[in-house]
Scaffold this motif. Structure first.
Motif, PDB file in Angstrom:
ATOM      1  N   ASP A 192       0.926   3.148   0.921  1.00 15.81           N
ATOM      2  CA  ASP A 192      -0.352   3.802   1.203  1.00 15.81           C
ATOM      3  C   ASP A 192      -0.209   4.846   2.305  1.00 15.81           C
ATOM      4  O   ASP A 192      -0.769   5.948   2.209  1.00 15.81           O
ATOM      5  CB  ASP A 192      -1.411   2.768   1.593  1.00 15.81           C
ATOM      6  CG  ASP A 192      -1.780   1.845   0.441  1.00 15.81           C
ATOM      7  OD1 ASP A 192      -1.446   2.166  -0.721  1.00 15.81           O
ATOM      8  OD2 ASP A 192      -2.395   0.801   0.714  1.00 15.81           O
ATOM      9  N   ALA A 193       0.542   4.510   3.342  1.00 16.03           N
ATOM     10  CA  ALA A 193       0.751   5.468   4.429  1.00 16.03           C
ATOM     11  C   ALA A 193       1.542   6.676   3.934  1.00 16.03           C
ATOM     12  O   ALA A 193       1.181   7.823   4.230  1.00 16.03           O
ATOM     13  CB  ALA A 193       1.475   4.797   5.595  1.00 16.03           C
ATOM     14  N   ALA A 194       2.592   6.426   3.163  1.00 17.88           N
ATOM     15  CA  ALA A 194       3.387   7.528   2.621  1.00 17.88           C
ATOM     16  C   ALA A 194       2.522   8.428   1.748  1.00 17.88           C
ATOM     17  O   ALA A 194       2.598   9.658   1.842  1.00 17.88           O
ATOM     18  CB  ALA A 194       4.571   6.980   1.822  1.00 17.88           C
ATOM     19  N   GLU A 195       1.683   7.817   0.928  1.00 21.67           N
ATOM     20  CA  GLU A 195       0.799   8.592   0.046  1.00 21.67           C
ATOM     21  C   GLU A 195      -0.166   9.456   0.850  1.00 21.67           C
ATOM     22  O   GLU A 195      -0.438  10.602   0.488  1.00 21.67           O
ATOM     23  CB  GLU A 195       0.027   7.664  -0.890  1.00 21.67           C
ATOM     24  CG  GLU A 195      -0.861   8.394  -1.869  1.00 21.67           C
ATOM     25  CD  GLU A 195      -0.089   9.305  -2.812  1.00 21.67           C
ATOM     26  OE1 GLU A 195      -0.654  10.353  -3.197  1.00 21.67           O
ATOM     27  OE2 GLU A 195       1.067   8.997  -3.155  1.00 21.67           O
ATOM     28  N   PHE A 196      -0.680   8.921   1.956  1.00 22.65           N
ATOM     29  CA  PHE A 196      -1.582   9.696   2.809  1.00 22.65           C
ATOM     30  C   PHE A 196      -0.886  10.971   3.295  1.00 22.65           C
ATOM     31  O   PHE A 196      -1.430  12.070   3.180  1.00 22.65           O
ATOM     32  CB  PHE A 196      -2.049   8.864   4.011  1.00 22.65           C
ATOM     33  CG  PHE A 196      -2.774   9.677   5.043  1.00 22.65           C
ATOM     34  CD1 PHE A 196      -4.112  10.010   4.870  1.00 22.65           C
ATOM     35  CD2 PHE A 196      -2.116  10.127   6.179  1.00 22.65           C
ATOM     36  CE1 PHE A 196      -4.781  10.783   5.815  1.00 22.65           C
ATOM     37  CE2 PHE A 196      -2.782  10.897   7.134  1.00 22.65           C
ATOM     38  CZ  PHE A 196      -4.115  11.218   6.948  1.00 22.65           C
ATOM     39  N   PHE A 197       0.321  10.828   3.833  1.00 21.83           N
ATOM     40  CA  PHE A 197       1.015  11.989   4.378  1.00 21.83           C
ATOM     41  C   PHE A 197       1.426  12.970   3.270  1.00 21.83           C
ATOM     42  O   PHE A 197       1.360  14.188   3.460  1.00 21.83           O
ATOM     43  CB  PHE A 197       2.206  11.559   5.229  1.00 21.83           C
ATOM     44  CG  PHE A 197       1.788  10.869   6.490  1.00 21.83           C
ATOM     45  CD1 PHE A 197       1.036  11.526   7.448  1.00 21.83           C
ATOM     46  CD2 PHE A 197       2.108   9.543   6.710  1.00 21.83           C
ATOM     47  CE1 PHE A 197       0.616  10.894   8.613  1.00 21.83           C
ATOM     48  CE2 PHE A 197       1.703   8.891   7.869  1.00 21.83           C
ATOM     49  CZ  PHE A 197       0.956   9.568   8.818  1.00 21.83           C
ATOM     50  N   LEU A 198       1.813  12.451   2.110  1.00 17.86           N
ATOM     51  CA  LEU A 198       2.127  13.337   0.987  1.00 17.86           C
ATOM     52  C   LEU A 198       0.896  14.105   0.524  1.00 17.86           C
ATOM     53  O   LEU A 198       0.977  15.303   0.240  1.00 17.86           O
ATOM     54  CB  LEU A 198       2.691  12.523  -0.182  1.00 17.86           C
ATOM     55  CG  LEU A 198       4.139  12.092  -0.061  1.00 17.86           C
ATOM     56  CD1 LEU A 198       4.507  11.145  -1.195  1.00 17.86           C
ATOM     57  CD2 LEU A 198       5.047  13.299  -0.052  1.00 17.86           C
TER      58      LEU A 198
END
Length: 145
Positions: free
Chosen positions: A28-34
């Motif tokens: 979820d965190a990775a998706e936010f930054f992407l």
């Protein structure tokens, strides 16, 4: 403050720290930054795009929490490539850093490619020269520079 790239950079770092403190899953965190990187690509400074992609990579690779992403190796490799390309676009210092990262990961082909296309061919990074010499010795050559 949002119009100041340095302030936005602080927001991204604070968001990462908040996600960690709240136990947000790595994916979820990775998706936010992407999502942020993709949404603002045209309006971001080069270093800021690199920073967002690097944050996404750190979360996806498990560097932040120790939990690897469930997205698989191909998604991780694709993001690594985006980070390296953003490094190159950010300037020569970042391009050299990308070459070093690629060498550390064992990807000599990509390191050579980035060095050839984005760095002064008359002054390649010493680490690349040493890696090429070591490879030549390992393959039966004399390793001379």
């Amino acid at each position: 403050l949002w119009d100041l790239p340095e302030q936005r950079g602080l927001v991204w770092e604070e968001a990462s720290e908040l996600f960690l403190a709240e136990g947000l899953p790595s994916d979820d965190a990775a998706e936010f930054f992407l999502t942020q990187a993709d949404a603002f690509t045209g309006s971001l400074e080069r270093w800021e795009l690199h920073s967002l992609l690097s944050l996404a990579l750190n979360w996806m690779s498990g560097n932040v929490t120790g939990d690897m992403s469930t997205r698989g190796a191909s998604a991780l490799e694709a993001l690594e490539t985006r980070v390296w390309l953003a490094s190159v676009d950010a300037g020569p210092e970042q391009a050299e850093a990308a070459v070093l990262q690629l060498l550390e990961s064992g990807d000599m082909v990509a390191a050579r490619s980035i060095a050839a296309s984005h760095l002064n061919p008359d002054n390649p990074p010493m680490a690349l020269l040493l890696a090429e010499s070591a490879l030549a010795v390992a393959n039966g050559g004399d390793g001379s520079l």
